[in-house]
Design a protein around this motif. Structure first.
Motif, PDB file in Angstrom:
ATOM      1  N   LEU A   1       0.887  -1.013   0.395  1.00 17.76           N
ATOM      2  CA  LEU A   1       0.167  -0.326  -0.131  1.00 17.76           C
ATOM      3  C   LEU A   1       0.857   1.283   0.576  1.00 17.76           C
ATOM      4  O   LEU A   1       1.107   2.099  -0.835  1.00 17.76           O
ATOM      5  CB  LEU A   1      -0.923   0.123   1.141  1.00 17.76           C
ATOM      6  CG  LEU A   1      -2.137   1.179   1.656  1.00 17.76           C
ATOM      7  CD1 LEU A   1      -2.717   0.971  -0.142  1.00 17.76           C
ATOM      8  CD2 LEU A   1      -2.999   1.442   2.232  1.00 17.76           C
ATOM      9  N   VAL A   2       2.251   0.989   0.677  1.00 18.81           N
ATOM     10  CA  VAL A   2       2.833   2.238   0.624  1.00 18.81           C
ATOM     11  C   VAL A   2       3.025   2.608  -0.153  1.00 18.81           C
ATOM     12  O   VAL A   2       3.450   4.126  -0.664  1.00 18.81           O
ATOM     13  CB  VAL A   2       3.713   2.054   1.789  1.00 18.81           C
ATOM     14  CG1 VAL A   2       4.907   3.461   2.075  1.00 18.81           C
ATOM     15  CG2 VAL A   2       3.193   1.862   3.140  1.00 18.81           C
TER      16      VAL A   2
ATOM     17  N   GLN B   1      -2.781  -7.903  -1.940  1.00 15.56           N
ATOM     18  CA  GLN B   1      -2.166  -6.881  -3.107  1.00 15.56           C
ATOM     19  C   GLN B   1      -2.863  -6.761  -4.181  1.00 15.56           C
ATOM     20  O   GLN B   1      -3.662  -7.266  -4.950  1.00 15.56           O
ATOM     21  CB  GLN B   1      -1.456  -7.544  -3.199  1.00 15.56           C
ATOM     22  CG  GLN B   1      -1.204  -8.899  -4.232  1.00 15.56           C
ATOM     23  CD  GLN B   1       0.666  -9.513  -4.369  1.00 15.56           C
ATOM     24  OE1 GLN B   1       1.155  -9.391  -4.591  1.00 15.56           O
ATOM     25  NE2 GLN B   1       0.326 -10.637  -3.430  1.00 15.56           N
ATOM     26  N   ARG B   2      -2.497  -5.599  -5.013  1.00 20.05           N
ATOM     27  CA  ARG B   2      -3.287  -5.171  -6.376  1.00 20.05           C
ATOM     28  C   ARG B   2      -2.296  -5.815  -7.741  1.00 20.05           C
ATOM     29  O   ARG B   2      -0.821  -6.058  -7.384  1.00 20.05           O
ATOM     30  CB  ARG B   2      -3.497  -3.615  -6.604  1.00 20.05           C
ATOM     31  CG  ARG B   2      -4.614  -3.329  -5.550  1.00 20.05           C
ATOM     32  CD  ARG B   2      -4.835  -1.919  -5.481  1.00 20.05           C
ATOM     33  NE  ARG B   2      -5.461  -2.496  -5.860  1.00 20.05           N
ATOM     34  CZ  ARG B   2      -6.659  -1.173  -6.879  1.00 20.05           C
ATOM     35  NH1 ARG B   2      -6.323   0.435  -6.364  1.00 20.05           N
ATOM     36  NH2 ARG B   2      -7.511  -1.114  -7.576  1.00 20.05           N
ATOM     37  N   THR B   3      -2.314  -5.890  -8.939  1.00 17.05           N
ATOM     38  CA  THR B   3      -2.011  -6.243 -10.149  1.00 17.05           C
ATOM     39  C   THR B   3      -0.415  -5.609 -10.055  1.00 17.05           C
ATOM     40  O   THR B   3      -0.319  -4.017 -10.038  1.00 17.05           O
ATOM     41  CB  THR B   3      -2.060  -5.726 -10.989  1.00 17.05           C
ATOM     42  OG1 THR B   3      -2.038  -6.589 -12.536  1.00 17.05           O
ATOM     43  CG2 THR B   3      -2.292  -4.892 -11.372  1.00 17.05           C
ATOM     44  N   ARG B   4      -0.161  -5.753 -10.469  1.00 18.65           N
ATOM     45  CA  ARG B   4       1.866  -5.354 -10.807  1.00 18.65           C
ATOM     46  C   ARG B   4       1.900  -4.966 -12.424  1.00 18.65           C
ATOM     47  O   ARG B   4       2.878  -4.805 -13.369  1.00 18.65           O
ATOM     48  CB  ARG B   4       2.837  -6.908 -10.759  1.00 18.65           C
ATOM     49  CG  ARG B   4       3.564  -6.781  -9.409  1.00 18.65           C
ATOM     50  CD  ARG B   4       2.846  -6.145  -8.398  1.00 18.65           C
ATOM     51  NE  ARG B   4       4.111  -5.646  -8.153  1.00 18.65           N
ATOM     52  CZ  ARG B   4       4.640  -4.786  -6.888  1.00 18.65           C
ATOM     53  NH1 ARG B   4       3.412  -5.209  -5.826  1.00 18.65           N
ATOM     54  NH2 ARG B   4       5.820  -4.969  -6.885  1.00 18.65           N
TER      55      ARG B   4
ATOM     56  N   HIS C   1      -3.671 -11.623 -11.031  1.00 18.72           N
ATOM     57  CA  HIS C   1      -3.593 -11.315  -9.841  1.00 18.72           C
ATOM     58  C   HIS C   1      -2.165 -12.002  -9.295  1.00 18.72           C
ATOM     59  O   HIS C   1      -1.465 -12.562  -9.553  1.00 18.72           O
ATOM     60  CB  HIS C   1      -4.590 -12.318  -8.549  1.00 18.72           C
ATOM     61  CG  HIS C   1      -4.810 -11.840  -7.782  1.00 18.72           C
ATOM     62  ND1 HIS C   1      -4.119 -12.417  -6.410  1.00 18.72           N
ATOM     63  CD2 HIS C   1      -5.461 -11.020  -6.627  1.00 18.72           C
ATOM     64  CE1 HIS C   1      -3.930 -11.564  -5.723  1.00 18.72           C
ATOM     65  NE2 HIS C   1      -4.981 -11.179  -6.219  1.00 18.72           N
ATOM     66  N   PRO C   2      -1.184 -11.007  -8.432  1.00 19.30           N
ATOM     67  CA  PRO C   2      -0.049 -11.458  -8.608  1.00 19.30           C
ATOM     68  C   PRO C   2       0.493 -12.547  -7.722  1.00 19.30           C
ATOM     69  O   PRO C   2       1.463 -13.009  -7.025  1.00 19.30           O
ATOM     70  CB  PRO C   2       0.855 -10.172  -8.717  1.00 19.30           C
ATOM     71  CG  PRO C   2      -0.691  -9.339  -7.661  1.00 19.30           C
ATOM     72  CD  PRO C   2      -1.442  -9.641  -7.884  1.00 19.30           C
TER      73      PRO C   2
ATOM     74  N   ASN D   1     -12.019  -2.097 -12.125  1.00 16.50           N
ATOM     75  CA  ASN D   1     -12.034  -1.188 -10.936  1.00 16.50           C
ATOM     76  C   ASN D   1     -12.348  -2.318  -9.374  1.00 16.50           C
ATOM     77  O   ASN D   1     -11.659  -2.307  -8.216  1.00 16.50           O
ATOM     78  CB  ASN D   1     -12.453  -0.216 -10.784  1.00 16.50           C
ATOM     79  CG  ASN D   1     -13.945  -0.204 -10.724  1.00 16.50           C
ATOM     80  OD1 ASN D   1     -14.062  -1.224 -11.616  1.00 16.50           O
ATOM     81  ND2 ASN D   1     -14.535   0.893 -10.104  1.00 16.50           N
ATOM     82  N   ARG D   2     -13.522  -3.260  -9.796  1.00 21.61           N
ATOM     83  CA  ARG D   2     -13.994  -3.735  -8.314  1.00 21.61           C
ATOM     84  C   ARG D   2     -13.388  -5.131  -8.180  1.00 21.61           C
ATOM     85  O   ARG D   2     -13.650  -6.570  -9.248  1.00 21.61           O
ATOM     86  CB  ARG D   2     -15.004  -4.542  -9.039  1.00 21.61           C
ATOM     87  CG  ARG D   2     -16.533  -3.405  -8.335  1.00 21.61           C
ATOM     88  CD  ARG D   2     -17.599  -3.678  -7.597  1.00 21.61           C
ATOM     89  NE  ARG D   2     -17.800  -4.658  -6.372  1.00 21.61           N
ATOM     90  CZ  ARG D   2     -18.359  -5.266  -6.380  1.00 21.61           C
ATOM     91  NH1 ARG D   2     -18.916  -6.578  -7.213  1.00 21.61           N
ATOM     92  NH2 ARG D   2     -17.750  -5.880  -5.031  1.00 21.61           N
ATOM     93  N   GLU D   3     -12.246  -5.262  -7.340  1.00 22.72           N
ATOM     94  CA  GLU D   3     -11.785  -7.123  -7.196  1.00 22.72           C
ATOM     95  C   GLU D   3     -11.615  -7.809  -6.533  1.00 22.72           C
ATOM     96  O   GLU D   3     -11.470  -8.632  -6.427  1.00 22.72           O
ATOM     97  CB  GLU D   3     -10.063  -5.988  -6.974  1.00 22.72           C
ATOM     98  CG  GLU D   3      -9.624  -5.432  -8.068  1.00 22.72           C
ATOM     99  CD  GLU D   3      -8.204  -4.799  -7.967  1.00 22.72           C
ATOM    100  OE1 GLU D   3      -7.789  -4.579  -6.417  1.00 22.72           O
ATOM    101  OE2 GLU D   3      -7.191  -4.337  -8.474  1.00 22.72           O
TER     102      GLU D   3
END
Ligand SMILES: Cc1cc2nc3c(=O)[nH]c(=O)nc-3n(C[C@H](O)[C@H](O)[C@H](O)COP(=O)(O)OP(=O)(O)OC[C@H]3O[C@@H](n4cnc5c(N)ncnc54)[C@H](O)[C@@H]3O)c2cc1C
Ligand code: SF4
Length: 326
Positions: free
Chosen positions: A32-33, A113-116, A159-160, A199-201
């Protein structure tokens, strides 16, 4: 950087109240940071949940395993109950990120966690996930690392997470706590395919907190393991990966749990591979035939056609490895 407030929740109620008011949970902060620094994410208020009592790993009454959301990746990977009962989880975690990151990062944060996708992380690029309706730069751009399964015209990002692939294979459940109480969501329903709303994950509702991931009891003995194929041997995300768990009794495969990573917009369960294995006797031919279904339905992009064959070979190799120790 831009202004935001920071509070440390002293108990779960305080965290939920802050989450309801739009506060964003932060656990290990390892992803997140980064996203905040890059201004991809701009939460106005951070709620530190690190002090909440979600640090336990325990065997459930039904014989499954419950891993608290704040258990670090390192703790989960080395926990004797995880190591012995679910090597696939342990290995997926140990092949993730770096030792320093695994000491900070949590199980809840990992599955969130979000995509790379590099375009997602570049705020000057068009990205439907970051900015709905802006387009998808990856469709016509460099898409070598992107998904071949579960994609849509709106988004093709993978998804990573590695451990999410193991959880998907083992049909884990995610425990959630919100203002209306507790609920449990099947892992397969927790992470969402992009469709027209990339955007909805996840299936999280406003202010809901992940409290644990639970792996249900499986038939024993259960041999399992995780194979990760990547451009370099450490500190790299998967091009393809395979999580495999097999229960073999009297020479026959009774249970098969298989999922793939690095190829899907969500961790990709492989029911056709599982069905091809159940009731059969292990053999080199069986592994190859079953793995032949791994890329069923794949829609490769310009630069990632190689993933179709790589995925089949990754699954075949991991079936052979786990089959040999079962
Ligand atoms: C250089 C690098 C390499 C990496 N390589 C890999 C890899 O190979 N494989 C892999 O799987 N991962 C990899 N990662 C990702 C890493 O595993 C994640 O950064 C980490 O797991 C996130 O956990 P965290 O506790 O730090 O989450 P945070 O950064 O604190 O939070 C991440 C997200 O989860 C939400 N969140 C956290 N906890 C909860 C909760 N309990 N309930 C609801 N929402 C919550 C936060 O609001 C935020 O949106 C890598 C990361 C980096 C920086
Ligand atoms: S693949 Fe998804 S995350 Fe990447 S640019 Fe396209 S919409 Fe954004």
């Amino acid at each position: 950087m831009y202004p935001f407030t920071y509070t440390k929740a002293t108990d779960t109620r305080e965290a939920l109240d802050a989450g309801q008011r739009g506060g964003r949970y932060i656990a290990g902060g390892t992803t997140l940071v980064d996203l905040m620094r890059e201004t991809v994410e701009r939460p106005g208020s951070l709620v530190d949940i690190g002090g909440l009592p979600l640090h336990e790993v325990r065997v459930t009454e039904g014989g499954g395993l419950r891993i608290g959301a704040l258990v670090t990746m390192a703790e989960a990977a080395t926990h004797p109950k995880v190591r012995i009962a679910y090597p696939v989880v342990s290995q997926a975690l140990e092949l993730s990120a770096s030792a320093q990151l695994r000491n900070m990062a949590t199980i809840g944060g990992n599955i969130m966690q979000r995509t790379r996708c590099t375009y997602f992380r570049d705020v000057t690029a068009d990205c439907n996930k970051r900015e709905p309706g802006s387009g998808c730069a990856a469709l016509e751009g460099f898409n070598r690392t992107h998904a071949i399964l579960g994609t849509s015209d709106s988004c093709v990002a993978t998804h990573p997470s590695d451990v999410a692939v193991a959880f998907a294979a083992l049909e884990a459940r995610v425990h959630l706590l919100g203002p209306d109480g507790e609920r449990t969501v099947l892992f397969a329903d927790f992470l969402l395919k992009p469709g027209s709303t990339p955007n909805r994950e996840q299936a999280l509702r406003q202010g809901e907190l992940i409290t644990a991931v639970e792996i249900p009891a499986h038939a024993r003995p259960l041999a399992s393991g995780y194979l990760k194929v990547r451009d370099r041997q450490s500190y790299e995300f998967a091009l393809t990966s395979a999580a495999v768990a097999l229960h073999i009794r009297r020479g026959v495969i009774r249970e098969a749990k298989v999922a793939a990573g690095g190829v899907g917009t969500v961790p990709w369960k492989l029911p056709a591979v599982e069905q091809a294995l159940i009731g059969e006797r292990p053999s080199g031919r069986l592994w190859a035939e079953a793995a032949g279904h791994a890329a069923d339905g794949a829609r490769p992009l310009q630069h990632n056609r190689f993933k179709v064959e790589l995925l089949k070979r990754t699954v075949e190799r991991q079936l052979r490895i786990v089959g040999d120790i079962a």
